[in-house]
Design a protein around this motif. Sequence first.
Motif, PDB file in Angstrom:
ATOM      1  N   ALA A   9     -12.267   4.214   0.483  1.00 33.56           N
ATOM      2  CA  ALA A   9     -11.987   4.546  -0.920  1.00 33.56           C
ATOM      3  C   ALA A   9     -10.560   4.146  -1.295  1.00 33.56           C
ATOM      4  O   ALA A   9     -10.320   3.600  -2.378  1.00 33.56           O
ATOM      5  N   GLU A  10      -9.614   4.411  -0.390  1.00 31.16           N
ATOM      6  CA  GLU A  10      -8.220   4.053  -0.661  1.00 31.16           C
ATOM      7  C   GLU A  10      -8.051   2.542  -0.721  1.00 31.16           C
ATOM      8  O   GLU A  10      -7.369   2.014  -1.609  1.00 31.16           O
ATOM      9  N   LEU A  11      -8.665   1.825   0.213  1.00 27.66           N
ATOM     10  CA  LEU A  11      -8.551   0.370   0.232  1.00 27.66           C
ATOM     11  C   LEU A  11      -9.154  -0.237  -1.032  1.00 27.66           C
ATOM     12  O   LEU A  11      -8.569  -1.134  -1.642  1.00 27.66           O
ATOM     13  N   PHE A  35       0.844  -1.189   0.000  1.00 29.08           N
ATOM     14  CA  PHE A  35       0.000   0.000   0.000  1.00 29.08           C
ATOM     15  C   PHE A  35       0.884   1.245   0.000  1.00 29.08           C
ATOM     16  O   PHE A  35       1.733   1.387   0.891  1.00 29.08           O
ATOM     17  N   PRO A  36       0.714   2.144  -0.969  1.00 27.67           N
ATOM     18  CA  PRO A  36       1.547   3.352  -0.999  1.00 27.67           C
ATOM     19  C   PRO A  36       1.173   4.358   0.076  1.00 27.67           C
ATOM     20  O   PRO A  36       1.990   5.212   0.450  1.00 27.67           O
ATOM     21  N   GLN A  53      -6.829   0.323  -3.986  1.00 27.27           N
ATOM     22  CA  GLN A  53      -5.631  -0.493  -3.918  1.00 27.27           C
ATOM     23  C   GLN A  53      -5.934  -1.964  -4.197  1.00 27.27           C
ATOM     24  O   GLN A  53      -5.129  -2.656  -4.829  1.00 27.27           O
ATOM     25  N   LEU A  54      -7.076  -2.462  -3.738  1.00 26.46           N
ATOM     26  CA  LEU A  54      -7.427  -3.853  -4.018  1.00 26.46           C
ATOM     27  C   LEU A  54      -7.644  -4.070  -5.513  1.00 26.46           C
ATOM     28  O   LEU A  54      -7.215  -5.084  -6.071  1.00 26.46           O
ATOM     29  N   LYS A  55      -8.299  -3.130  -6.159  1.00 25.27           N
ATOM     30  CA  LYS A  55      -8.495  -3.254  -7.602  1.00 25.27           C
ATOM     31  C   LYS A  55      -7.159  -3.248  -8.329  1.00 25.27           C
ATOM     32  O   LYS A  55      -6.966  -3.997  -9.295  1.00 25.27           O
ATOM     33  N   ALA A 106     -15.327  -6.367   3.426  1.00 21.81           N
ATOM     34  CA  ALA A 106     -16.094  -7.215   2.505  1.00 21.81           C
ATOM     35  C   ALA A 106     -16.484  -6.448   1.248  1.00 21.81           C
ATOM     36  O   ALA A 106     -16.395  -6.977   0.128  1.00 21.81           O
ATOM     37  N   ARG A 107     -16.916  -5.191   1.399  1.00 21.10           N
ATOM     38  CA  ARG A 107     -17.311  -4.400   0.228  1.00 21.10           C
ATOM     39  C   ARG A 107     -16.119  -4.157  -0.694  1.00 21.10           C
ATOM     40  O   ARG A 107     -16.242  -4.239  -1.924  1.00 21.10           O
ATOM     41  N   ALA A 108     -14.961  -3.835  -0.105  1.00 20.51           N
ATOM     42  CA  ALA A 108     -13.770  -3.574  -0.917  1.00 20.51           C
ATOM     43  C   ALA A 108     -13.347  -4.826  -1.673  1.00 20.51           C
ATOM     44  O   ALA A 108     -12.981  -4.760  -2.853  1.00 20.51           O
TER      45      ALA A 108
END
Length: 365
Positions: free
Chosen positions: A55-57, A38-39, A60-62, A174-176
């Motif tokens: 939003a950041e998570l 993670f940057p 980054q997952l995508k 879970a959503r991310a």
Amino acid sequence: MLHRSSAGMDFRETELISTAMQLVRGQPEIRNICFHRFPGEWLYPDRIEQQVDHAELEAQLKRALSSGEGRRMRGSRAHLGIPTQLTVLRRISGLPDVPRARMKEILEFEVAENIPLPFDEPIYDFIPLTPSASPEAPSLLQEAAEAAAAAEADQPGSEIILFATSRRLSEQLARAVRSAGLKPISAEVKGLALRRLMHHLSPDWLREFEIVLDMGERSFDLHIYREGMLVFSRNIAMDRWDYLTGDAARLAAGSLRLAALAATDYDIGRYAEETAREIDSAVNFFRYSMNEREKQVSRLVIVGKYDDTLPQRLAALTGYPVEMPDFTRMRKRRYHPDVLLSQAAVSIGLALRGCLRENRSIKPI
């Protein structure tokens, strides 16, 4: 015969470690291991209402699952490891000896009225440390009377280990994960994932009074097991960047952090001494708070990211037998070196949850 992939996702302060496994001829086999750094900061352990920058998570997952080994995990059934910083583990004694369904009702009341947790809306599960009663449960009044009588007679009632975390956090994770193309199936504390892995690799491990250290760059997790049960977990903040020496220290002072630390970049001796002090402090706290003062540590297991000399140093400093897992059973047609498997230990244990027969009927979260 190949089955749908099971992915274990180990969320850490600085990176996501993911492992995809499949059953091949009835045996779990590692297909892919993916490391994504993670940057920026995404986890805020000190914030109750805003623990995750969602939003950041999600972004980054995508990114992590859009190329290379990560892309091969898309479509997998995902099992999530909740950061230890955001979980609570408590041992509760003196409860009536009742079946699991009745115990859930009792705990629902106890958590609401008598057990303070640092989450506005906690979710929790438990593991009994004593055998449950017969399926014919007495009334709540009778249970209370029996528990009071046992307390007066100084007789032990039922004991459980309570695991709790934030519902908000679990839903955010879970959503991310779902937005990145995976299907979230379960979430659990990391100490249980490591127990599953250790019992798969070495069935006789974690059967006495034993410790597992999961080492990371900014902190490490310490898990204590007694007779096969996880009874204590703690995340200990120890940033390896605080132990840098020479040129590496000057680079860090100028805000230029290297992607990885070499063994010569930091004072491993001082780091090992501080780690040993933290281990001693945690073990003493457990012994005295749980009235387990006579228990002797029979094994200390190390996984994660650590210097090659750390196990030997900790053995000398703590006096405990120190061992590393034998990952031979994890090597099938694909080869992964021990150092990689050790760093991915939690994610492997999580992925195993979807492959072992007794766990394959888990409902999605």
